[in-house]
Scaffold this motif. Structure first.
Motif, PDB file in Angstrom:
ATOM      1  N   ASP A  67      44.455  36.197  21.951  1.00 14.39           N
ATOM      2  CA  ASP A  67      43.006  36.240  21.779  1.00 14.39           C
ATOM      3  C   ASP A  67      42.247  35.548  22.912  1.00 14.39           C
ATOM      4  O   ASP A  67      41.025  35.635  22.982  1.00 14.39           O
ATOM      5  CB  ASP A  67      42.611  35.602  20.445  1.00 14.39           C
ATOM      6  N   GLU A  68      42.977  34.841  23.774  1.00 16.01           N
ATOM      7  CA  GLU A  68      42.333  34.177  24.913  1.00 16.01           C
ATOM      8  C   GLU A  68      41.780  35.242  25.855  1.00 16.01           C
ATOM      9  O   GLU A  68      42.490  36.178  26.234  1.00 16.01           O
ATOM     10  CB  GLU A  68      43.342  33.299  25.647  1.00 16.01           C
ATOM     11  N   SER A  69      40.513  35.118  26.226  1.00 17.02           N
ATOM     12  CA  SER A  69      39.922  36.121  27.107  1.00 17.02           C
ATOM     13  C   SER A  69      40.542  36.025  28.492  1.00 17.02           C
ATOM     14  O   SER A  69      40.807  34.944  29.000  1.00 17.02           O
ATOM     15  CB  SER A  69      38.403  35.964  27.174  1.00 17.02           C
ATOM     16  N   LYS A  70      40.791  37.206  29.065  1.00 14.41           N
ATOM     17  CA  LYS A  70      41.422  37.300  30.379  1.00 14.41           C
ATOM     18  C   LYS A  70      40.565  38.171  31.290  1.00 14.41           C
ATOM     19  O   LYS A  70      39.890  39.080  30.830  1.00 14.41           O
ATOM     20  CB  LYS A  70      42.824  37.906  30.261  1.00 14.41           C
ATOM     21  N   VAL A  71      40.632  37.866  32.568  1.00 14.48           N
ATOM     22  CA  VAL A  71      39.905  38.618  33.581  1.00 14.48           C
ATOM     23  C   VAL A  71      40.912  39.181  34.573  1.00 14.48           C
ATOM     24  O   VAL A  71      41.891  38.518  34.906  1.00 14.48           O
ATOM     25  CB  VAL A  71      38.906  37.696  34.328  1.00 14.48           C
ATOM     26  N   MET A  72      40.664  40.395  35.029  1.00 14.61           N
ATOM     27  CA  MET A  72      41.466  40.994  36.090  1.00 14.61           C
ATOM     28  C   MET A  72      40.497  41.325  37.224  1.00 14.61           C
ATOM     29  O   MET A  72      39.537  42.065  37.041  1.00 14.61           O
ATOM     30  CB  MET A  72      42.176  42.259  35.620  1.00 14.61           C
ATOM     31  N   VAL A  73      40.760  40.757  38.400  1.00 12.41           N
ATOM     32  CA  VAL A  73      39.923  41.004  39.575  1.00 12.41           C
ATOM     33  C   VAL A  73      40.656  42.001  40.462  1.00 12.41           C
ATOM     34  O   VAL A  73      41.807  41.767  40.847  1.00 12.41           O
ATOM     35  CB  VAL A  73      39.636  39.694  40.350  1.00 12.41           C
ATOM     36  N   ILE A  74      39.987  43.113  40.759  1.00 13.41           N
ATOM     37  CA  ILE A  74      40.580  44.203  41.532  1.00 13.41           C
ATOM     38  C   ILE A  74      39.648  44.599  42.671  1.00 13.41           C
ATOM     39  O   ILE A  74      38.474  44.232  42.683  1.00 13.41           O
ATOM     40  CB  ILE A  74      40.877  45.430  40.630  1.00 13.41           C
ATOM     41  N   SER A  75      40.176  45.365  43.606  1.00 15.02           N
ATOM     42  CA  SER A  75      39.363  45.869  44.719  1.00 15.02           C
ATOM     43  C   SER A  75      38.684  47.176  44.301  1.00 15.02           C
ATOM     44  O   SER A  75      39.094  47.816  43.327  1.00 15.02           O
ATOM     45  CB  SER A  75      40.245  46.105  45.938  1.00 15.02           C
ATOM     46  N   GLY A 109      42.967  44.336  27.197  1.00 15.41           N
ATOM     47  CA  GLY A 109      42.901  42.885  27.034  1.00 15.41           C
ATOM     48  C   GLY A 109      42.272  42.138  28.198  1.00 15.41           C
ATOM     49  O   GLY A 109      42.285  40.910  28.221  1.00 15.41           O
ATOM     50  N   PHE A 110      41.715  42.853  29.177  1.00 21.70           N
ATOM     51  CA  PHE A 110      41.093  42.220  30.340  1.00 21.70           C
ATOM     52  C   PHE A 110      39.640  42.638  30.475  1.00 21.70           C
ATOM     53  O   PHE A 110      39.291  43.775  30.177  1.00 21.70           O
ATOM     54  CB  PHE A 110      41.802  42.638  31.643  1.00 21.70           C
ATOM     55  N   ASP A 111      38.814  41.723  30.962  1.00 25.65           N
ATOM     56  CA  ASP A 111      37.503  42.074  31.477  1.00 25.65           C
ATOM     57  C   ASP A 111      37.725  42.312  32.962  1.00 25.65           C
ATOM     58  O   ASP A 111      38.275  41.456  33.653  1.00 25.65           O
ATOM     59  CB  ASP A 111      36.488  40.955  31.248  1.00 25.65           C
ATOM     60  N   TRP A 112      37.316  43.454  33.466  1.00 26.96           N
ATOM     61  CA  TRP A 112      37.629  43.871  34.837  1.00 26.96           C
ATOM     62  C   TRP A 112      36.467  43.548  35.757  1.00 26.96           C
ATOM     63  O   TRP A 112      35.320  43.859  35.468  1.00 26.96           O
ATOM     64  CB  TRP A 112      37.956  45.366  34.858  1.00 26.96           C
ATOM     65  N   VAL A 113      36.781  42.923  36.886  1.00 25.39           N
ATOM     66  CA  VAL A 113      35.789  42.555  37.892  1.00 25.39           C
ATOM     67  C   VAL A 113      36.224  43.174  39.220  1.00 25.39           C
ATOM     68  O   VAL A 113      37.393  43.060  39.602  1.00 25.39           O
ATOM     69  CB  VAL A 113      35.696  41.017  38.033  1.00 25.39           C
ATOM     70  N   VAL A 114      35.294  43.803  39.904  1.00 20.66           N
ATOM     71  CA  VAL A 114      35.576  44.395  41.209  1.00 20.66           C
ATOM     72  C   VAL A 114      35.054  43.453  42.284  1.00 20.66           C
ATOM     73  O   VAL A 114      33.917  43.005  42.228  1.00 20.66           O
ATOM     74  CB  VAL A 114      34.922  45.790  41.342  1.00 20.66           C
ATOM     75  N   SER A 115      35.904  43.150  43.256  1.00 19.71           N
ATOM     76  CA  SER A 115      35.535  42.197  44.306  1.00 19.71           C
ATOM     77  C   SER A 115      36.033  42.674  45.669  1.00 19.71           C
ATOM     78  O   SER A 115      37.109  43.259  45.773  1.00 19.71           O
ATOM     79  CB  SER A 115      36.144  40.819  44.006  1.00 19.71           C
TER      80      SER A 115
END
Length: 186
Positions: A67-75, A109-115
């Motif tokens: 249940d811990e929130s996770k982030v995935m940072v992708i290009s 299960g991830f919030d996705w961030v583009v960087s």
């Protein structure tokens, strides 16, 4: 104003990525390199569902609460590759409207961030990051401060000056995973 905000965001991203990928300083003054066991992929293949499941597996094996929130940072290129996968865009596989919005909110299960700030380990590769909020510590000694004034040494042209004092460190290795993939569509 707009340039300072954009530059601040990029600089903060750079500070966090450097902390996530670099050597951490322990409380006793010794250093701790990023553990090899927290790395997924070798950078030779584009992102796949299996890569993402392997990252999830690392979190489960590290006893991270599901249940811990996770982030995935992708290009941006990795995002484009994900948008071409049937499992991402088809309503048969998931409820999110990824194809309609181009976004992947809380998918797998991830919030996705583009960087655009992610590290490039070698030509054609990208080091994506998956982490929880417990993975990194961020210290702000002095937030962004800006001054605008005329500069007599430049014929009284307006000069913008901005500064900040911040730092970050990796705090819990089990809460961060590097996903090294090919930064390409095929």
């Amino acid at each position: 104003g707009e340039v300072v905000v954009c530059e601040q965001r990029v600089k903060i991203d750079d500070i966090l990525i450097a902390a996530a990928t670099g050597t951490a300083l322990n409380g006793d003054g010794s250093t701790s390199a990023f553990p090899a066991g927290q790395l997924v992929g070798d950078g030779t293949a584009p992102i796949s569902i299996d890569n993402i499941l392997e990252v999830q597996e690392k979190f489960y094996k590290n006893d991270i609460d599901p249940d811990e929130s996770k982030v995935m940072v992708i290009s941006p290129t990795v995002q484009r590759k994900l948008m071409s996968l049937m499992e991402v865009t088809s309503g048969d596989y998931q409820n999110s409207k990824a194809l309609a919005t181009g976004m992947l909110p809380n998918w797998m299960g991830f919030d996705w961030v583009v960087s655009n700030c992610l590290l490039v380990p070698a030509a054609g590769q990208i080091s994506c990051l998956a982490f929880t909020k417990r993975a990194l510590g961020f210290q702000v000694n002095r937030d962004i401060t800006a001054k605008v004034a005329e500069d007599p040494s430049l014929s009284f042209a307006w000069r913008i000056y901005a500064h900040m004092t911040m730092g970050a460190v990796r705090t819990e290795d089990e809460h961060i995973v590097h996903l090294k993939v090919k930064n390409a569509i095929t």
